[in-house]
Write an enzyme that holds these catalytic residues in place. Sequence first.
Site, short mmCIF file in Angstrom:
data_model
loop_
_atom_site.label_atom_id
_atom_site.label_comp_id
_atom_site.label_asym_id
_atom_site.label_seq_id
_atom_site.Cartn_x
_atom_site.Cartn_y
_atom_site.Cartn_z
N ASP A 148 -1.00 9.43 10.57
CA ASP A 148 -1.25 8.94 9.33
C ASP A 148 -1.63 9.99 8.53
N THR A 165 5.84 6.24 -9.26
CA THR A 165 6.84 5.30 -9.78
C THR A 165 6.55 4.84 -11.24
N ASP A 166 7.67 4.43 -11.93
CA ASP A 166 7.72 3.98 -13.22
C ASP A 166 6.90 2.49 -13.17
N GLU A 167 6.53 1.87 -12.25
CA GLU A 167 6.03 0.60 -12.11
C GLU A 167 4.48 0.62 -12.56
N TYR A 178 1.49 -3.67 -5.17
CA TYR A 178 1.88 -2.23 -5.04
C TYR A 178 1.85 -1.41 -6.12
N LYS A 206 -0.10 2.09 -6.31
CA LYS A 206 0.30 3.58 -6.90
C LYS A 206 -0.59 4.10 -8.08
N ASN A 260 14.02 2.95 -10.26
CA ASN A 260 14.30 2.68 -9.01
C ASN A 260 15.66 3.63 -8.53
N LYS A 297 15.58 -3.91 0.20
CA LYS A 297 15.53 -3.80 -1.31
C LYS A 297 16.96 -4.14 -1.79
N VAL A 300 19.40 -13.61 -5.57
CA VAL A 300 18.85 -13.18 -6.88
C VAL A 300 17.84 -14.16 -7.23
N ASP A 357 11.78 -17.07 -8.27
CA ASP A 357 11.58 -15.67 -8.63
C ASP A 357 10.23 -15.15 -8.04
N ARG A 358 10.35 -13.77 -8.01
CA ARG A 358 9.24 -13.06 -7.76
C ARG A 358 7.75 -13.34 -8.57
N PRO A 359 6.68 -13.64 -7.80
CA PRO A 359 5.34 -13.81 -8.58
C PRO A 359 5.31 -12.77 -9.27
N HIS A 390 6.79 -11.11 -11.91
CA HIS A 390 7.90 -10.16 -11.78
C HIS A 390 8.11 -9.53 -13.09
P1 NAD Z 1 9.77 3.90 2.14
O1 NAD Z 1 9.13 2.59 2.24
O2 NAD Z 1 11.34 3.88 2.36
O3 NAD Z 1 9.37 4.99 2.96
C1 NAD Z 1 7.91 5.20 3.11
C2 NAD Z 1 7.58 6.30 4.25
O4 NAD Z 1 6.22 6.57 4.37
C3 NAD Z 1 8.00 5.54 5.58
O5 NAD Z 1 8.66 6.37 6.48
C4 NAD Z 1 6.73 5.06 6.23
O6 NAD Z 1 6.77 5.31 7.83
C5 NAD Z 1 5.80 6.15 5.70
N1 NAD Z 1 4.44 5.99 5.65
C6 NAD Z 1 3.69 4.62 5.43
N2 NAD Z 1 2.61 4.65 5.63
C7 NAD Z 1 2.06 5.90 5.85
C8 NAD Z 1 1.07 6.65 6.18
N3 NAD Z 1 -0.34 5.87 6.12
N4 NAD Z 1 0.99 7.97 6.68
C9 NAD Z 1 2.02 8.41 7.00
N5 NAD Z 1 3.35 7.93 6.58
C10 NAD Z 1 3.18 6.84 6.12
O7 NAD Z 1 9.58 4.43 0.63
P2 NAD Z 1 10.48 5.19 -0.43
O8 NAD Z 1 11.63 4.24 -0.91
O9 NAD Z 1 11.31 6.31 0.13
O10 NAD Z 1 9.58 5.68 -1.24
C11 NAD Z 1 8.93 7.13 -1.18
C12 NAD Z 1 7.90 7.19 -2.31
O11 NAD Z 1 8.59 7.30 -3.58
C13 NAD Z 1 6.89 6.31 -2.36
O12 NAD Z 1 5.55 6.80 -2.38
C14 NAD Z 1 7.10 5.28 -3.67
O13 NAD Z 1 6.25 4.64 -4.02
C15 NAD Z 1 7.94 6.29 -4.23
N6 NAD Z 1 8.92 5.92 -5.07
C16 NAD Z 1 9.93 4.88 -4.57
C17 NAD Z 1 11.03 4.50 -5.64
C18 NAD Z 1 12.07 3.52 -5.04
O14 NAD Z 1 13.02 3.12 -5.72
N7 NAD Z 1 12.29 3.52 -3.47
C19 NAD Z 1 11.22 4.86 -6.91
C20 NAD Z 1 9.86 5.68 -7.46
C21 NAD Z 1 9.03 5.92 -6.43
O1 DAU Z 2 11.00 1.13 -10.02
C1 DAU Z 2 10.57 2.01 -9.03
C2 DAU Z 2 10.24 1.16 -7.86
O2 DAU Z 2 11.42 0.43 -7.31
C3 DAU Z 2 9.82 1.77 -6.75
O3 DAU Z 2 8.66 1.97 -7.08
C4 DAU Z 2 9.69 0.69 -5.55
O4 DAU Z 2 9.05 1.48 -4.35
C5 DAU Z 2 11.04 0.45 -5.03
O5 DAU Z 2 10.76 -0.69 -4.12
C6 DAU Z 2 11.53 -0.29 -6.36
O6 DAU Z 2 10.91 -1.54 -6.74
P1 DAU Z 2 11.68 -2.91 -7.15
O7 DAU Z 2 10.73 -4.15 -6.85
O8 DAU Z 2 12.31 -2.73 -8.32
O9 DAU Z 2 12.83 -2.89 -6.30
P2 DAU Z 2 13.60 -4.16 -5.31
O10 DAU Z 2 14.76 -3.43 -4.74
O11 DAU Z 2 12.54 -4.78 -4.30
O12 DAU Z 2 14.05 -5.20 -6.48
C7 DAU Z 2 14.98 -4.45 -7.32
C8 DAU Z 2 15.03 -5.71 -8.52
O13 DAU Z 2 15.95 -6.70 -7.79
C9 DAU Z 2 13.77 -6.50 -8.87
O14 DAU Z 2 13.78 -6.87 -10.21
C10 DAU Z 2 13.68 -7.77 -7.91
C11 DAU Z 2 15.22 -7.97 -7.69
N1 DAU Z 2 15.54 -8.49 -6.35
C12 DAU Z 2 14.94 -7.94 -5.25
C13 DAU Z 2 15.37 -8.62 -4.14
C14 DAU Z 2 14.99 -7.66 -2.70
C15 DAU Z 2 16.10 -9.76 -6.18
O15 DAU Z 2 16.67 -10.35 -7.32
N2 DAU Z 2 16.54 -10.15 -4.95
C16 DAU Z 2 16.19 -9.74 -3.86
O16 DAU Z 2 16.55 -10.16 -2.65
#
Ligand code: NAD
Ligand code: DAU
Length: 354
Positions: A57, A132-134, A158, A162, A187, A197, A214, A289-291, A293
């Site tokens: 961790d 993240t951009d979020e 989330y 971040k 994303n 995702k 969706v 919808d996602r709360p 969103h």
């Molecule tokens: P992910 O959820 O796929 O992977 C996260 C990893 O972190 C996993 O392997 C998990 O086991 C590990 N982890 C979780 N808690 C931990 C802890 N306490 N100690 C050590 N390891 C731990 O996430 P991802 O999509 O690969 O995202 C990676 C990073 O990029 C995150 O910080 C996320 O916020 C950021 N990010 C993701 C996206 C996206 O679209 N996925 C976009 C922008 C930024």
């Molecule tokens: O913008 C960067 C972020 O992108 C990262 O910081 C996050 O870690 C990553 O998970 C992602 O977040 P989102 O919430 O945008 O990703 P997700 O894939 O969960 O959803 C993408 C969009 O699609 C969002 O508007 C919600 C919608 N969605 C998602 C799921 C899982 C649906 O409509 N249906 C679904 O079942």
Amino acid sequence: MILVTGAAGFIGANFVLDWLAQSDEPVVNLDKLTYAGNLQSLASLQGDPRHHFVHGDIGDRALVDRLLAEHQPRAIVNFAAESHVDRSIHGPEDFIQTNVVGTFHLLESVRAYWSGLDETAKAAFRFLHVSTDEVYGTLGATDPAFTENNPYEPNSPYSASKAASDHLVRAYHHTYGLPVLTTNCSNNYGPFHFPEKLIPLMIVNALAGKPLPVYGDGMQIRDWLFVKDHCSAIRRVLEAGQPGETYNVGGWNEKPNIEIVRTVCALLDEMSPRADGKGYAEQVTYVKDRPGHDRRYAIDATKIHRELGWKPAETFETGIRKTVRWYLDNQAWVQQVQSGEYRQWIDRQYGAKG
Ligand code: NAD
Ligand code: DAU
């Protein structure tokens, strides 16, 4: 060597695979292996002495102190986080624990280690925090894209967690001089993306003959970047970014969710048509919808292009085609992650129809 946290996850695994494809500099990979961590994604590195996996961790001070003393990394790339917005709505606590408290403990360990380095090593050291951009909140339809100067206005547990971690990273630079870099990316999509995702869920559900859920009206907009382009941006920021600076990373690819889903369906129609001759788009199902969103995200990636010369190599059209192909060719990877805790999540989020 470098220490990469969370590198058994989606982006971290892609980052390590790309890193070791281009360099012989070893990587220590510290990952807690939550439901999102999957060492199968790194199976091609089995037996490779350049990859050293440590199960643990980021918040474990004793472990991280020991790893830093033992391996003396010149840089740390922090991917470790809870990353799924929907999970943060169901249960925010893990997000606070890892993203906020865990990042704090990691920073404390790193500060102690960095303070003890000689002046040359101290100046060369980097802590790159992947964000993240979020954190910037949501945009209206005609608002300009997020720049690095947008105020932080996170809307989900989330993104709030971040944002908190980004603030801590910033403070460790301003207060202690730690040479930090922060990237705020849009994303990602691509190989090894956990199928809860949007894009991988749609591919996997389509092939299984399941509904394609969706949220709301499907007109929420995200800015999509192929994961390997995110990895190249991180490598570039690590190499040439200015300590204390933040860099927005994005693909200039804004698309409404429903268009993403239809594109995935059309590619599957072409590459793996349904046996009944119908289109996969027939499986689209609008659900609650996602709360809270966020309606629209868009990244202005001018700064990283202007100052560091980075730009994405893939367009959405090339990246999404590679992604769909990858999922078709790697169904064993999908089946391996579709078990245990993942199954329970799908039932909780989408009910028995999932
Ligand atoms: P992910 O959820 O796929 O992977 C996260 C990893 O972190 C996993 O392997 C998990 O086991 C590990 N982890 C979780 N808690 C931990 C802890 N306490 N100690 C050590 N390891 C731990 O996430 P991802 O999509 O690969 O995202 C990676 C990073 O990029 C995150 O910080 C996320 O916020 C950021 N990010 C993701 C996206 C996206 O679209 N996925 C976009 C922008 C930024
Ligand atoms: O913008 C960067 C972020 O992108 C990262 O910081 C996050 O870690 C990553 O998970 C992602 O977040 P989102 O919430 O945008 O990703 P997700 O894939 O969960 O959803 C993408 C969009 O699609 C969002 O508007 C919600 C919608 N969605 C998602 C799921 C899982 C649906 O409509 N249906 C679904 O079942």
